[in-house]
Design a protein around this motif. Sequence first.
Motif, PDB file in Angstrom:
ATOM      1  N   LEU A 271      25.931  24.728  11.944  1.00 30.85           N
ATOM      2  CA  LEU A 271      26.961  24.442  12.465  1.00 30.85           C
ATOM      3  C   LEU A 271      27.506  22.937  12.045  1.00 30.85           C
ATOM      4  O   LEU A 271      28.725  22.781  11.911  1.00 30.85           O
ATOM      5  N   TYR A 272      26.501  22.043  11.649  1.00 31.58           N
ATOM      6  CA  TYR A 272      26.868  20.846  11.357  1.00 31.58           C
ATOM      7  C   TYR A 272      27.643  21.017   9.875  1.00 31.58           C
ATOM      8  O   TYR A 272      28.563  20.214   9.707  1.00 31.58           O
ATOM      9  N   GLU A 273      27.052  21.765   9.142  1.00 29.42           N
ATOM     10  CA  GLU A 273      27.447  21.961   7.911  1.00 29.42           C
ATOM     11  C   GLU A 273      28.927  22.679   7.811  1.00 29.42           C
ATOM     12  O   GLU A 273      29.869  22.135   7.126  1.00 29.42           O
TER      13      GLU A 273
ATOM     14  N   VAL B 281      30.898   7.417  19.487  1.00 26.80           N
ATOM     15  CA  VAL B 281      30.849   6.851  21.106  1.00 26.80           C
ATOM     16  C   VAL B 281      30.033   7.812  21.915  1.00 26.80           C
ATOM     17  O   VAL B 281      30.299   9.231  21.768  1.00 26.80           O
ATOM     18  N   GLU B 282      29.379   7.547  22.648  1.00 26.18           N
ATOM     19  CA  GLU B 282      28.473   8.318  23.697  1.00 26.18           C
ATOM     20  C   GLU B 282      28.382   7.643  24.959  1.00 26.18           C
ATOM     21  O   GLU B 282      28.128   6.670  24.988  1.00 26.18           O
ATOM     22  N   LEU B 283      28.385   8.570  25.991  1.00 28.52           N
ATOM     23  CA  LEU B 283      28.496   8.037  27.386  1.00 28.52           C
ATOM     24  C   LEU B 283      26.919   7.642  27.862  1.00 28.52           C
ATOM     25  O   LEU B 283      26.776   6.896  28.659  1.00 28.52           O
TER      26      LEU B 283
ATOM     27  N   ALA C 251      29.813   4.327  25.903  1.00 26.87           N
ATOM     28  CA  ALA C 251      30.954   4.372  26.714  1.00 26.87           C
ATOM     29  C   ALA C 251      31.654   5.708  26.915  1.00 26.87           C
ATOM     30  O   ALA C 251      31.300   6.602  26.253  1.00 26.87           O
ATOM     31  N   ASP C 252      32.484   5.648  27.755  1.00 27.57           N
ATOM     32  CA  ASP C 252      33.347   6.771  28.028  1.00 27.57           C
ATOM     33  C   ASP C 252      34.242   7.267  26.933  1.00 27.57           C
ATOM     34  O   ASP C 252      35.141   6.409  26.643  1.00 27.57           O
ATOM     35  N   ALA C 253      34.231   8.489  26.321  1.00 33.03           N
ATOM     36  CA  ALA C 253      35.019   8.694  25.281  1.00 33.03           C
ATOM     37  C   ALA C 253      36.333   8.386  25.635  1.00 33.03           C
ATOM     38  O   ALA C 253      37.314   8.108  24.515  1.00 33.03           O
TER      39      ALA C 253
HETATM   40  N1  SAH Z   1      27.238  15.992  19.136  1.00 33.55           N
HETATM   41  C1  SAH Z   1      26.329  15.808  19.628  1.00 33.55           C
HETATM   42  C2  SAH Z   1      26.142  15.868  21.184  1.00 33.55           C
HETATM   43  C3  SAH Z   1      27.043  16.724  21.699  1.00 33.55           C
HETATM   44  S1  SAH Z   1      26.885  17.325  23.433  1.00 33.55           S
HETATM   45  C4  SAH Z   1      24.973  16.711  18.977  1.00 33.55           C
HETATM   46  O1  SAH Z   1      25.661  17.604  18.586  1.00 33.55           O
HETATM   47  O2  SAH Z   1      23.873  16.853  19.418  1.00 33.55           O
HETATM   48  C5  SAH Z   1      28.081  16.341  24.322  1.00 33.55           C
HETATM   49  C6  SAH Z   1      27.604  14.960  24.416  1.00 33.55           C
HETATM   50  O3  SAH Z   1      28.569  14.401  24.935  1.00 33.55           O
HETATM   51  C7  SAH Z   1      26.339  14.589  25.402  1.00 33.55           C
HETATM   52  O4  SAH Z   1      25.585  13.922  24.608  1.00 33.55           O
HETATM   53  C8  SAH Z   1      26.758  13.976  26.393  1.00 33.55           C
HETATM   54  O5  SAH Z   1      26.057  12.898  27.173  1.00 33.55           O
HETATM   55  C9  SAH Z   1      28.305  13.354  26.096  1.00 33.55           C
HETATM   56  N2  SAH Z   1      29.162  13.090  27.049  1.00 33.55           N
HETATM   57  C10 SAH Z   1      29.630  13.591  28.064  1.00 33.55           C
HETATM   58  N3  SAH Z   1      30.842  13.065  28.648  1.00 33.55           N
HETATM   59  C11 SAH Z   1      31.166  12.014  27.874  1.00 33.55           C
HETATM   60  C12 SAH Z   1      32.205  11.191  28.030  1.00 33.55           C
HETATM   61  N4  SAH Z   1      33.050  11.158  29.032  1.00 33.55           N
HETATM   62  N5  SAH Z   1      32.095  10.418  27.164  1.00 33.55           N
HETATM   63  C13 SAH Z   1      31.383  10.093  26.021  1.00 33.55           C
HETATM   64  N6  SAH Z   1      30.348  11.027  25.948  1.00 33.55           N
HETATM   65  C14 SAH Z   1      30.205  11.891  26.816  1.00 33.55           C
END
Ligand code: SAH
Length: 400
Positions: free
Chosen positions: A239-241, A279-281, A306-308
């Motif tokens: 998926l990542y690649e 960025v991650e909540l 933060a909230d994205a």
């Molecule tokens: N890209 C990562 C995580 C994907 S899952 C991976 O592949 O592992 C989605 C992520 O979004 C979760 O970590 C969740 O905590 C985060 N998330 C949920 N709502 C959010 C928001 N409003 N702002 C930022 N991050 C959020």
Amino acid sequence: MNEKRGMMMNRKKTAVRPGGQRVCRAFKRCGGCQLSESYEQQVERKQAKAERMLSKFTKVRPMLTMDDPYNYRCKVQNVYGTDRSGRIISGVYQSSGQKLTAVEDCMLEDRRAQAIVADIRKLMRPLKIAPYDNRTGQGILRHTLIRTSPSTGQVMLVMVTPGAMFPAKKNFIRAMTEKHPELTTIVQNVCRDPMPLTLGDRDIVMHGPGFIEDLLCGCRFRISPQSFYQVNPKMTGKLYETALSAAGIGQGIRVLDAYCGTGTIGIICAKRGAKVEGVELDPSACRDAVANAKLNGLENVRFCCADAGEFMRQQAQEGSRFDVLILDPPRAGASPEFIKSAGICGPDRIVYISCKIESLERDIRLFARQGYRAVYLQPVDMFPHTMGIETVCLMERRER
Ligand code: SAH
């Protein structure tokens, strides 16, 4: 069917049809799987749905599938209870309600986790660890969460309890780690929330470092109990690649990794020379992301908790520029505020990793209003036996 007979049936081994297709006897009550047809038929069904919903945007490529679509889940959760004869059972709440269905031979879960769960069941009576009863509020063990890393061999066990009390703690740790040396960490999580399978804010480390490590695409990642981490390690690398090659990651490319979890995608980009912001909540996932950047010796990546949507609005206001936006939001998709602000920032490419096709369809339309057009769609089967469809979508900015 009466409950007792149901339990007995569930205890039997999963049946195997000619051709190797496995059939789970708890299928109807458990709800963990939604598809019971052959894997080839499942893939056809999901591909058809992806095409029905997305081919109006651009060609949908054939889904990337698994060679062995069983026992792939590296995150395993179980609730505990007793059956009518008083025997300790573990499994899931029935899809129809609060009744516990014993599932002891799940065809999705990692087998190492199942062996650990079997030994927890055996130890509970002798060590007086009673299953928690939602109705009476009595008992100790609400549920367990096990995460396994096939790449490092490390395994984490999280024992979720209603309070900080844990009887026979030392004996439990000794018995479990002697039997399962792969258990490199055991954590007690205190959770008062009545919702099934949730985790509380408080972790008490009982054994080891309180997290496990996993290897992905040449990087090392630590995963704490509460952080999100992909559940199918065999497919996560693919998926990542797929996402990174669509994004055109290379030296000096400026990347924003939104909804970044433990920082996996951004860190892999940074390792390949990109300049990354994430960025991650969730504070736990964000702490892991910061630790993971360090663990991989990277200084060209930083993370913001933060909230994205809010973060993106600020980026737009400040006139921030980046070349690529990667977003991997939860099932609900991105917020309209996020999409609008992303459009103002105007990256050349947007790579949307989606775990729910309905929200992806909606968001591609919203991105179109910001001047973006989907040019590549690649479904990846991250969740065999379920209707879940993961899709990588590359959008490019139309000429202005
Ligand atoms: N890209 C990562 C995580 C994907 S899952 C991976 O592949 O592992 C989605 C992520 O979004 C979760 O970590 C969740 O905590 C985060 N998330 C949920 N709502 C959010 C928001 N409003 N702002 C930022 N991050 C959020």
